[in-house]
Design a protein around this motif. Structure first.
Motif, PDB file in Angstrom:
ATOM      1  N   UNK A 303       0.930  -1.217  -0.065  1.00  0.00           N
ATOM      2  CA  UNK A 303       0.045  -0.130   0.070  1.00  0.00           C
ATOM      3  C   UNK A 303       0.817   1.342  -0.057  1.00  0.00           C
ATOM      4  N   UNK A 304       1.737   1.401   0.799  1.00  0.00           N
ATOM      5  CA  UNK A 304       2.694   2.513   0.940  1.00  0.00           C
ATOM      6  C   UNK A 304       3.546   2.612  -0.415  1.00  0.00           C
ATOM      7  N   UNK A 305       4.273   1.365  -0.853  1.00  0.00           N
ATOM      8  CA  UNK A 305       4.922   1.429  -1.969  1.00  0.00           C
ATOM      9  C   UNK A 305       4.279   1.990  -3.194  1.00  0.00           C
ATOM     10  N   UNK A 306       2.953   1.602  -3.286  1.00  0.00           N
ATOM     11  CA  UNK A 306       2.269   1.699  -4.443  1.00  0.00           C
ATOM     12  C   UNK A 306       1.788   3.362  -4.815  1.00  0.00           C
ATOM     13  N   UNK A 307       1.479   3.843  -3.459  1.00  0.00           N
ATOM     14  CA  UNK A 307       1.274   5.332  -3.249  1.00  0.00           C
ATOM     15  C   UNK A 307       2.450   6.057  -3.542  1.00  0.00           C
ATOM     16  N   UNK A 308       3.604   5.836  -3.148  1.00  0.00           N
ATOM     17  CA  UNK A 308       4.910   6.538  -3.303  1.00  0.00           C
ATOM     18  C   UNK A 308       5.224   6.461  -4.954  1.00  0.00           C
ATOM     19  N   UNK A 309       5.103   5.297  -5.256  1.00  0.00           N
ATOM     20  CA  UNK A 309       5.015   5.222  -6.654  1.00  0.00           C
ATOM     21  C   UNK A 309       4.308   5.977  -7.680  1.00  0.00           C
ATOM     22  N   UNK A 310       3.219   6.116  -7.331  1.00  0.00           N
ATOM     23  CA  UNK A 310       2.333   6.689  -8.116  1.00  0.00           C
ATOM     24  C   UNK A 310       2.495   8.300  -8.064  1.00  0.00           C
ATOM     25  N   UNK A 311       2.874   8.717  -6.641  1.00  0.00           N
ATOM     26  CA  UNK A 311       3.077  10.086  -6.544  1.00  0.00           C
ATOM     27  C   UNK A 311       4.400  10.570  -7.359  1.00  0.00           C
ATOM     28  N   UNK A 312       5.437   9.475  -7.295  1.00  0.00           N
ATOM     29  CA  UNK A 312       6.608   9.874  -7.905  1.00  0.00           C
ATOM     30  C   UNK A 312       6.536   9.900  -9.588  1.00  0.00           C
ATOM     31  N   UNK A 313       5.589   8.995  -9.918  1.00  0.00           N
ATOM     32  CA  UNK A 313       5.279   8.944 -11.656  1.00  0.00           C
ATOM     33  C   UNK A 313       4.600  10.351 -11.940  1.00  0.00           C
ATOM     34  N   UNK A 314       3.489  10.638 -11.230  1.00  0.00           N
ATOM     35  CA  UNK A 314       2.813  11.636 -11.456  1.00  0.00           C
ATOM     36  C   UNK A 314       3.677  12.956 -11.338  1.00  0.00           C
TER      37      UNK A 314
END
Length: 456
Positions: A303-314
């Protein structure tokens, strides 16, 4: 808009036979996904292409609201409804502790996970701000101030911003996805009761500012209200295309912008964490799932990694788009806060699509509970419609249509914001290319996520 209509017609005309598969939190439809995913991706891509040739103010014109009428309801009516919902919530917690242990019979899990999390959140994002009338803290806070004539002893720290609500929402998602038994009535009653008292304490200490910035559910509901069709504009009840209130509202702060991305990232991981792909990455045989207790830590980390990855890609897409557009690059923080709310239509679309079949099945348990409470005949519960090609095709088309439409609206919003920020059409289109590619890729991912099998 013609591209949207053509894409929808293409999806409808190419639909084939499907099979249904049930999971714990929802249902996944096993489909011939290639055609559907391609059609959805093409629809979003054509929307981007159309924006390059249409007049510069076209996107903003689409979101112009129409005033309907003035409406001013007495404040006491709002407080009365708030207090009534608070009493109802107290009764539900008591029933969770003392009532039957079957989540399909006890009213607390049915109310929290079906009525609130599926139905109310969806209506908040489609119809308008219903939460302000049923917020279970507002009425109690007003009553305490009236009886004690006491003001909040502390001022809400400006530095905290919306970060407490970010942490609170991540904790909520962690409970939903990683707790071994989130539907257990007794367990849920303790969590709901503790959370209500904790948020009431925050409101007593910091006043209404705590609800507006620190209480996760209220902040979430206010965000989803910004993509509803109905809202307030210049004193009037107004209606417009989903997302028009994002254009008329203030720019989000950094914490609120991060929460916009977390709504999407958490919703996506809610579907991802039960897929064969995720369980395979964890080395678990999806056909011999050992139980939720075996994946608590991986799901929290995921959950934490997916959110961090999405924020980074965005953020990376915004940074790259600013370089492609040329000229003096603007600060990334400002761009992030400007464009993050455009993700809200996608987050709402995933919420609707992910929980649609769960609502169609679990909603029957809610109706059965009402029937028992009113002394009526037992309401039959069946999932047989998921074995019939006709209804399943309609369900899938609704899910896929919601996902595609959410992405199309997000692209239109981003383009309208770019034009409002003073970018010329050429600069706006160039600057939006990386973000548009991100949207297309996420459309494909979302449609795949709806159709992929689950093993948990």
């Amino acid at each position: 808009m013609r591209a949207i209509m053509l894409g929808g017609m293409f999806l409808a005309l190419t639909a084939g036979a499907v099979w249904a598969h049930a999971g714990e939190q929802g249902f996944v439809l096993l489909l011939p996904t290639n055609v559907y995913i391609a059609a959805g991706g093409v629809t979003v891509a054509l929307t981007v292409a159309l924006l390059a040739v249409l007049p510069g103010g076209f996107a903003e014109t689409l979101f112009r609201p129409i005033a309907i009428f003035r409406l001013q309801l007495p404040v006491f009516m709002r407080y009365f409804l708030n207090l009534a919902v608070t009493v109802l919530l107290g009764w539900l917690v008591w029933r969770g502790l003392m009532g039957p242990g079957d989540p399909g019979v006890n009213p607390l899990p049915l109310t929290i996970w079906v009525v609130f999390w599926i139905v109310l959140v969806t209506l908040q994002g489609l119809v308008g701000d219903l939460w302000r009338w049923i917020n279970p803290w507002v009425g109690v806070g007003a009553l305490l101030r009236r009886l004690t004539d006491m003001r909040a002893p502390l001022r809400y720290p400006r530095a905290l911003g919306y970060w407490p609500s970010v942490v609170g929402f991540l904790a909520f998602c962690g409970f939903l996805m990683a707790d071994p038994a989130p539907t257990d009535p007794g367990r849920l009653a303790v969590v709901v009761g503790f959370y209500w008292y904790a948020m009431l304490s925050g409101m007593v200490l910091f006043g209404p500012a705590w609800l507006a910035r620190g209480e996760a559910i209220t902040v979430l509901m206010r965000l989803y209200c910004r993509v509803s069709f109905i809202g307030f504009s210049k004193g009037y009840i107004s209606a417009g295309l989903s997302g028009w209130q994002i254009l008329t509202g203030p720019r989000a702060s950094l914490g609120l912008a991060v929460l916009c991305l977390i709504l999407l990232g958490s919703g996506s991981f809610d579907g991802m964490n039960e897929t064969f792909l995720w369980l395979g990455l964890l080395g678990i045989n999806p056909l011999e799932f050992p139980g939720r207790s075996a994946v608590i830590l991986p799901n929290i980390l995921g959950l934490l990694a997916s959110n961090a990855a999405l924020i980074g890609v965005f953020a990376g897409a915004l940074w790259l788009g600013e370089r492609l557009a040329g000229g003096q690059p603007r600060p990334l923080r400002g761009l992030f806060c400007l464009y993050a709310p455009t993700i809200l239509p996608i987050a709402l679309a995933y919420h609707i699509a992910h929980y649609l079949t769960a609502f169609l099945v679990d909603g029957q348990y809610v109706l059965a509970a009402f029937a028992r409470a009113l002394g009526l005949a037992s309401h039959p519960i069946s999932a047989g419609f998921l074995n019939t090609p006709g209804p399943v095709k309609i369900i899938w088309m609704t899910q896929a249509g919601a996902v595609v439409m959410g992405h199309v609206i997000a692209i239109l919003l981003a383009h309208a914001l770019a034009m409002r920020a003073g970018d010329g059409r050429a600069r706006a289109v160039l600057g939006q290319v990386p973000l548009a590619l991100f949207m297309v890729a996420y459309t494909v991912f979302g449609l795949w996520l709806l159709a992929t099998p689950r093993g948990a």
